[in-house]
Design a protein around this motif. Structure first.
Motif, PDB file in Angstrom:
ATOM      1  N   LEU A 138       0.827  -1.203   0.000  1.00 44.13           N
ATOM      2  CA  LEU A 138       0.000   0.000   0.000  1.00 44.13           C
ATOM      3  C   LEU A 138       0.865   1.259   0.000  1.00 44.13           C
ATOM      4  N   ARG A 187      -5.020   3.861  -6.193  1.00 41.43           N
ATOM      5  CA  ARG A 187      -4.114   4.897  -5.682  1.00 41.43           C
ATOM      6  C   ARG A 187      -4.828   6.240  -5.576  1.00 41.43           C
ATOM      7  N   MET A 190      -7.152   6.197  -2.610  1.00 35.58           N
ATOM      8  CA  MET A 190      -6.450   6.280  -1.329  1.00 35.58           C
ATOM      9  C   MET A 190      -6.086   7.719  -1.002  1.00 35.58           C
ATOM     10  N   SER A 527      -4.203   0.871   9.765  1.00 32.69           N
ATOM     11  CA  SER A 527      -3.656  -0.250   8.990  1.00 32.69           C
ATOM     12  C   SER A 527      -3.067  -1.331   9.875  1.00 32.69           C
TER      13      SER A 527
END
Length: 529
Positions: A138, A187, A190, A527
């Motif tokens: 990520l 992407r 995010m 996360s």
């Protein structure tokens, strides 16, 4: 040599091809910000209703239909709020659509209690189940420039076990990503929604309209446009454009339309403007019924028109990249109307989700089914004793766990039988489905905008050398913003209008929440959950 002068806006006509939110927003910006007279704006729509994917139709007797549900985010969606702050609400024109939404969401905040369910158990979706290698992937994705990603697929970036994490189930079913979709689009998402990363599992950052988006947003916007004299032409399919190339650039001179079974040619002056929504996520949709499965179409009017003009005009994008593989871009939704509310009440009790809370995904469903029970009523004409809910599945060509058929081959009744199996009430089918209707909808291009792409596959909003043509919607190219959102369509509309009218006004920039230290720290912390 005479100097070419830009005509006064009162002398310019605007032709808007496609009556979805992008086209309607373009019409509004032309009038509100560009001072173009409303009677000079013409909207051509092949259906008998405007709104595109932001639809909602039906009645309690025949059943309601929502092909999809759009979700909103108040910290983002800058151009959308810029528009709807100036559009009066339909039921109370003393307030704006935006203010109506504010009041509704204060009363009905989203907070998912059971975001993921497996075998009847509520999973702890706050546990993202990301391993160190997933976090590294990520982070590497965030640090890799988009142009270096090219047409890389998500499944080429992450290992197979990434797609079995709670994070992926939450992410994929909120945004409708599939493993074969573009990692470049992930992407963008995010960066755009990093501020929502810690609460993806509760959906607290998602805001909704009072009713379905057609009643709450499209109807007020259409009324505002009609009050200003905008010309709406329904059942009008634009099939081609005559585009002439000269030293001055490329100019649309004529539109070819099919109207009432005949054809019509509409002249376009060089100083006029043409706005075209190239491609549509709900083009080619087909509705089934209680005892009928929907069909899967392979094309649609907006795609065919885009193909026509792109074939002879370099720089107008490549529609085949997005519309050339229906097996990768389709999924199916269903709308349930309930006069007998037993199933509705069972869902609320089984999921511990009050109407309006959020999205529930059944992760052990081979179809990967999800349901959304909106705050009731969800339609302005919905009686108090009638309930509705909506659902969808991302894998319609897999065989069901209870119904031994592909979802794409199932009737409305069979889809509800499969859902009842996952709700653990299949033993009550005759009684619980009495007085219930279900309308399935197959949407062949619903995630076409997520297909892997490279630079040039989407045309610029106003392509180089274009004198009077602009592209709108999910398949026009904007830097940094994310497709599959109302915001993307509205932002393309604002960009197109401001460029073609050469307006000296600022377009609200895409918010950079990811640059805030607190946002980044919270995302990193989430996360590790």
């Amino acid at each position: 040599m005479p100097v070419e002068r830009t005509p006064h806006v009162a002398d310019r006509e605007a032709h808007v091809v496609g009556g979805g939110i992008a086209g309607l927003a373009a019409a509004a910006f032309l009038i509100r910000d560009g001072n173009v007279p409303g009677e000079n704006v013409h909207v051509y729509e092949k259906l008998d209703v405007v709104g595109g994917a932001m639809d909602g139709a039906g009645d309690p007797e025949e059943g309601y239909v929502i092909r999809g549900g759009r979700m909103f985010n108040f910290p983002a969606y800058e151009c959308t709020w810029d528009l709807f702050r100036t559009i009066p609400a339909l039921e109370d024109d003393s307030i704006s659509v935006k203010e109506e939404m504010n009041r509704f969401n204060e009363k009905h905040p989203s907070y998912a209690e059971a975001r993921l369910i497996e075998d009847g158990r509520h999973l702890d979706a706050s546990q993202f189940q990301l391993e160190t290698r997933h976090r590294i992937s990520l982070l590497r994705l965030l640090l890799t420039p988009e142009e270096r990603l090219g047409d890389t697929r998500i499944e080429e970036w992450f290992g197979d076990d990434f797609f079995e994490t709670n994070f992926w189930y939450v992410w994929a079913t909120i945004f409708a990503f599939q493993p074969w979709h573009s990692v470049a689009e992930v992407r963008r998402y995010m960066y755009r929604f990093l501020h929502e990363f810690p609460r993806l599992h509760t959906m607290e950052g998602i805001d909704r309209t009072k009713y379905n988006q057609y009643d709450s947003m499209i109807l007020p916007l259409r009324r505002w446009l009609e009050d200003r004299g905008v010309d709406f032409q329904h059942d009008c399919r634009v099939t081609d454009m005559d585009i002439v190339t000269s030293r001055a650039g490329r100019t649309v001179e004529r539109l070819h339309c099919e109207i009432d079974g005949g054809t019509e040619r509409i002249g376009v002056e060089p100083t006029d403007m043409v706005f075209f929504t190239n491609g549509s996520m709900t083009d080619g949709s087909d509705l089934g019924a209680w005892d009928e499965a929907p069909e899967t179409n392979e094309t649609g009017a907006s795609w065919e028109l885009w193909r026509e003009i792109a074939a002879d005009n370099p720089g107008f994008g490549d529609p085949e990249v997005f519309a050339g593989n229906v097996q990768e871009t389709k999924w199916e939704s269903f709308t349930v109307t309930l006069h007998n509310t037993d199933l509705f009440e069972h869902i609320v009790e089984f999921t511990d989700e009050e109407p309006g809370n959020g999205l529930v995904t059944y992760v052990d469903s081979s179809w990967l089914m999800s349901t959304v029970v909106a705050a009731q009523p969800h339609f302005a004409n919905q009686p108090d004793d009638v309930k509705i809910f909506w659902g969808y599945a991302l894998f319609p060509d897999r065989e069901g766990d209870y119904v031994e058929k592909k979802m794409s081959e199932c009737t409305g009744r069979e889809i509800l039988e499969e859902l009842c199996y996952h709700l653990q009430c299949a033993d009550r089918l005759p009684e619980i489905l009495e007085g219930v209707d279900c309308v399935p909808c197959m949407m062949p291009f619903i995630t076409a905008h997520f297909q892997p792409r490279t630079s040039g596959d989407r045309p610029a909003v106003v392509p180089d050398s274009s004198r009077n043509l602009a592209f709108l919607g999910q398949y026009a190219d904007l830097p940094r913003d994310v497709v599959f959102t109302v915001e993307y369509s509205v932002r393309t509309a604002m960009t197109a209008v401001y460029e073609l009218l050469d307006l000296n006004q600022e377009i609200p920039p895409v918010s950079k929440h990811y640059r805030k230290p607190g946002v980044l720290a919270d995302a990193v912390s989430a996360s590790f959950e």
